[in-house]
Design a protein around this motif. Structure first.
Motif, PDB file in Angstrom:
ATOM      1  N   LYS A  81      -6.419   5.329   7.252  1.00 24.02           N
ATOM      2  CA  LYS A  81      -5.715   4.989   8.489  1.00 24.02           C
ATOM      3  C   LYS A  81      -6.260   5.810   9.659  1.00 24.02           C
ATOM      4  O   LYS A  81      -6.388   5.312  10.775  1.00 24.02           O
ATOM      5  N   LEU A  84      -9.447   4.286  10.605  1.00 25.27           N
ATOM      6  CA  LEU A  84      -9.184   3.021  11.299  1.00 25.27           C
ATOM      7  C   LEU A  84      -8.783   3.278  12.748  1.00 25.27           C
ATOM      8  O   LEU A  84      -9.283   2.621  13.679  1.00 25.27           O
ATOM      9  N   SER A 389       4.684   0.943   2.616  1.00 23.90           N
ATOM     10  CA  SER A 389       3.922   2.113   3.057  1.00 23.90           C
ATOM     11  C   SER A 389       4.875   3.202   3.550  1.00 23.90           C
ATOM     12  O   SER A 389       5.757   2.938   4.351  1.00 23.90           O
ATOM     13  N   GLY A 390       4.681   4.403   3.050  1.00 22.85           N
ATOM     14  CA  GLY A 390       5.513   5.532   3.465  1.00 22.85           C
ATOM     15  C   GLY A 390       6.680   5.807   2.532  1.00 22.85           C
ATOM     16  O   GLY A 390       7.249   6.891   2.558  1.00 22.85           O
TER      17      GLY A 390
ATOM     18  N   PRO B  46      -1.380   1.677  13.442  1.00 22.44           N
ATOM     19  CA  PRO B  46      -2.848   1.654  13.280  1.00 22.44           C
ATOM     20  C   PRO B  46      -3.339   0.449  12.483  1.00 22.44           C
ATOM     21  O   PRO B  46      -4.497   0.078  12.582  1.00 22.44           O
ATOM     22  N   LYS B 256       3.288  12.849   9.580  1.00 20.72           N
ATOM     23  CA  LYS B 256       3.851  11.918   8.589  1.00 20.72           C
ATOM     24  C   LYS B 256       4.192  10.577   9.251  1.00 20.72           C
ATOM     25  O   LYS B 256       3.861   9.518   8.711  1.00 20.72           O
ATOM     26  N   PHE B 259       0.607   8.868  10.169  1.00 14.80           N
ATOM     27  CA  PHE B 259      -0.379   8.466   9.164  1.00 14.80           C
ATOM     28  C   PHE B 259       0.205   8.083   7.806  1.00 14.80           C
ATOM     29  O   PHE B 259      -0.509   7.558   6.965  1.00 14.80           O
ATOM     30  N   THR B 260       1.484   8.350   7.578  1.00 17.52           N
ATOM     31  CA  THR B 260       2.095   7.867   6.349  1.00 17.52           C
ATOM     32  C   THR B 260       2.945   6.638   6.650  1.00 17.52           C
ATOM     33  O   THR B 260       2.865   5.632   5.953  1.00 17.52           O
ATOM     34  N   ASP B 261       3.735   6.742   7.728  1.00 22.30           N
ATOM     35  CA  ASP B 261       4.613   5.618   8.064  1.00 22.30           C
ATOM     36  C   ASP B 261       3.950   4.626   9.016  1.00 22.30           C
ATOM     37  O   ASP B 261       4.584   3.627   9.384  1.00 22.30           O
ATOM     38  N   ASN B 262       2.737   4.911   9.446  1.00 21.53           N
ATOM     39  CA  ASN B 262       1.960   4.007  10.340  1.00 21.53           C
ATOM     40  C   ASN B 262       2.640   3.786  11.686  1.00 21.53           C
ATOM     41  O   ASN B 262       2.524   2.717  12.263  1.00 21.53           O
ATOM     42  N   ARG B 263       3.353   4.779  12.196  1.00 21.43           N
ATOM     43  CA  ARG B 263       4.094   4.580  13.443  1.00 21.43           C
ATOM     44  C   ARG B 263       3.535   5.495  14.534  1.00 21.43           C
ATOM     45  O   ARG B 263       4.093   6.552  14.829  1.00 21.43           O
ATOM     46  N   PHE B 264       2.414   5.073  15.089  1.00 22.62           N
ATOM     47  CA  PHE B 264       1.772   5.886  16.128  1.00 22.62           C
ATOM     48  C   PHE B 264       2.686   6.013  17.353  1.00 22.62           C
ATOM     49  O   PHE B 264       2.745   7.063  17.986  1.00 22.62           O
TER      50      PHE B 264
END
Lengths: 424, 296
Positions: A81, A84, A389-390, B46, B256, B259-264
């Motif tokens: 990620k 990316l 995810s997460g 992301p 976290k 990059f873990t939860d994908n919430r930029f």
């Protein structure tokens, strides 16, 4: 002093920085057949393994030039990620969670004819009907490994088959002054292993579609059956069946503790088989997390090799390389001996890989090859049963929290909240 | 004898250097902060091609994010405890090392060593010291101070204490050097005059040393606080934020979320909150300590 050189230097520096910034694009691919390949290193899958395997695959896929990128930690998904986000998404990505990336159209599926022709369980890790990672190997997560000598010392003659027998074995070991179960609780994934085993056996054993039902909102972590399963883990903690200070023990140390005979049992994924000491391997055996009625439930996950970026500049060459790498038995040999992986190439027996494995490995492999009840290993499956995810982090955190907290319902409610947030 | 050329007002060379410096500052500090502020108003992920403007939704969400409030509480408590401990220890060590002999100069270097080591290396070393079968437990059990090993990193409260201990150890090197420099700037004549007036050691410390090191304390406290508010590396290696998120600092939580939860977008909003909290605390504390310098 004339200012010109300084100003020129400033302009040059500025241009260099701007060039550096503008080079980062999100197209993911490189021109021609120069491919980037995201890998990771462990003591067994070291740099030499990757370099050799890349060289061999390049021979099978002429014209491909591969540049290896190594993750700084073991979390391939997080690093992918980051790459990316910075416009450097690799062309090939080893052992990532495909669902995370595929649902956003970032991965290219493999040709199903090729998958069907080469693998024992072609759709073992398929996500929404497509295969994004060749199903080269599988895992049982966790097995309960045990020390036969310590069992004998406590007067235990056979591994337990039911949950009540399992508890009786733990009590007997403890009474004999032997710590029943090793837990590397200092590493979150390792701390979650008992809970993975219990939930897979009790919850998925009864309803193999539980995770997909959770996506559909038909089930929740706070359901009575899940709470009852999680309470079993809490009971094990309260009875003192794990070693003192288990949450302070790192994963690597937990392996050493168990193999050196400090504890009698160890709930871990089958990759532990690669760490079984060869000189006294026969001291170790394995069974699966027992269920209430003694039925055998195999917590199973089909892993695999590499995913291909949907945006790679040369999909044909990337596919050729990935297929060559994935079907090379030499790569599987390293995974079998070092990581205890169970090979899934079609028309091959263990002997075809020329491997030297222990009896406990062979016994464990029968869980894969036998006809039995296989369910997705809770939190480890990469197919449609993969958690959002997460969620894995939240699950690991709950596992650690249940070590010190009696609030089983509260921890499971937190997991529900995290799930709802992740799938919103 | 050499003569030093002083830059003239309006010197073009000076201007070029200023432009370069400001340019780099803008590029690496101002622009990222503005970008982060903008991202905090979006739902950037992301993995997704589209990003939408969501206004202040991320900020509204923060008000009922229990994980964020837990991490912020831990970060603020850690900051307060470590800043006080490291600065108190720093003043003490500085007084002890404020001598001119070679051995003391060598000891000063040793005192500064934790500060020059990478936080990652420091945390790895301490992880071995604090492990269940680590050196500290060995000492405690063999000397009979405790019956059995203490789980320094495996129980929430002790893990929080351990993180604070390691962070304080690292920061003490810095606070010692700052206070030492402040001590060495105090004119010896003041102590001589105080001695003539019959002042004892305690009175000398109270009326000369403590007030005179105030500017150094201001710098030391402010930098210590900022360092702690953004602490990441030591915790990441020592506990990874565990057990059960008990040592998850706000900086760790930001990573976290991103990059873990994908919430930029949400991670950027939390980062903006941390920036605001850090700025308010740093400015308030600096203002208070500056006022103290004037009062003293």
């Amino acid at each position: 002093m004339r200012p010109t050189p300084l100003i020129a230097a400033c302009v040059a520096a500025g241009l260099t920085l701007l060039t550096g910034c503008s080079a980062a694009t999100n197209d993911g691919g490189k021109g021609g057949s120069d491919l980037t390949y995201l890998t990771f290193e462990t003591p067994n899958l070291n740099a030499q393994f990757w370099d050799t395997s890349i060289t061999e695959a390049q021979k099978q896929a002429p014209g491909v030039s591969v540049k290896k990128i190594v993750t700084p930690g073991t979390d391939r998904d997080a690093y992918a990620k980051q790459l990316l986000a910075s416009g450097q998404f690799p062309d090939l990505l080893q052992s990532i969670t495909p669902s995370t990336f595929a649902q956003n159209g970032l991965l290219k599926p493999y040709d199903k004819n090729w998958v069907n022709a080469n693998f024992l369980m072609p759709m073992g890790n398929a996500y929404k009907g497509e295969v994004y990672i060749p199903p080269t190997n599988s895992q049982v997560i966790p097995e309960v490994f045990y020390n036969k000598k310590l069992f004998a010392q406590a007067g235990i003659t056979a591994p337990p088959r039911t949950w009540s027998e399992f508890m009786a074995v733990c009590a007997k070991l403890k009474a004999a002054g032997i710590t029943p179960i090793e837990l590397g609780g200092g590493d979150p994934f390792s701390a979650s292993m008992p809970l993975v085993g219990i939930l897979s056996a009790d919850v998925l054993g009864k309803n193999p579609n539980w995770l997909q039902d959770r996506y559909a909102g038909k089930t929740r972590f706070t359901d009575a059956n899940v709470e009852a399963a999680a309470t079993k883990y809490r009971t094990m903690v309260k009875e003192g069946y794990f070693q003192d200070g288990a949450l302070g023990v790192k994963y690597a140390d937990s392996i050493t503790n168990f193999t050196s005979g400090k504890t009698a049992m160890y709930m871990m994924g089958n990759w532990f088989l690669g760490s079984v000491p060869k000189d006294h391997a026969d001291d170790f055996g394995a069974f699966l997390t027992p269920t209430d009625d003694g039925s055998l439930v195999v917590p199973f996950a089909v892993g695999g090799s590499m995913a291909i970026s949907a945006k790679t500049a040369d999909p044909a060459k990337a596919t050729a390389f990935a297929q060559a790498w994935s079907t090379n038995p030499a790569n599987l040999k390293t995974l079998i001996e070092g990581d205890g992986a169970f090979p899934m190439l079609k028309n091959k027996t263990l002997a075809d890989y020329n491997v030297n494995v222990t009896q406990v490995y062979k016994d464990s492999y029968t869980y894969v090859t036998d006809q039995n009840t296989k369910v997705s290993a809770f939190g480890w499956a990469t197919n449609d049963d993969a958690m959002p995810s997460g969620l894995n982090d939240a699950f690991y955190s709950a596992s650690q929290a249940l070590f010190t907290s009696d609030d089983v319902h509260g921890q499971l409610a937190k997991l529900d909240a995290a799930w709802d947030k992740a799938t919103k | 004898m050499t003569t030093r050329a002083h830059p003239r007002r309006g010197d073009p060379a000076l201007g070029a250097i200023a432009v370069l410096t400001l340019g780099l500052y803008a590029l690496f500090i101002v622009v990222p902060v503005i970008m982060s502020a903008w991202k905090s108003l979006t739902d950037e992920n992301p993995l997704k091609p589209q990003t939408h403007f969501v206004g202040f939704d991320n900020y509204t969400e923060m008000t009922h994010d229990s994980a964020l409030s837990d991490s912020l509480t831990f970060t603020l408590l850690l900051t307060a405890a470590v800043t006080i401990a490291a600065n108190a220890a720093g003043i003490g060590f500085a007084i002890l090392l404020n001598k001119t002999s070679l051995s003391y100069r060598m000891m000063r270097t040793v005192a500064f060593l934790p500060q020059v080591l990478s936080g990652v290396i420091v945390a790895f070393v301490w992880r071995y010291i604090l492990a269940q079968d680590g050196i500290l437990n060995d000492i405690l059990t063999t000397t009979g101070i405790t019956d059995k090993p203490i789980t320094w990193l495996g129980t929430p409260h002790l893990a929080m204490f351990s993180v604070g201990l390691v962070a304080a150890w690292v920061l003490t090197g810095f606070t010692t050097v700052v206070h030492l420099a402040a001590l060495q700037s105090i004119p010896v004549e003041l102590y001589q005059a105080a001695k003539v007036d019959g002042a004892g050691r305690r009175q000398q410390f109270r009326h000369i040393t403590f007030p005179m090191v105030a500017p150094g304390t201001t710098i030391s406290v402010t930098i210590s606080m900022i360092t702690m508010l953004k602490l990441y590396d030591i915790i990441a290696v020592l506990t990874s934020g565990g057990p059960a998120d008990s040592t998850q600092s706000t900086a760790l939580y930001i990573i976290k979320c991103a990059f873990t939860d994908n919430r930029f977008g949400y991670a950027s909003a939390v980062a903006m909150l941390l920036l605001a909290v850090s700025a308010v605390i740093a400015l308030s504390v600096t203002g208070l300590l500056r006022r103290r310098e004037v009062d003293l």
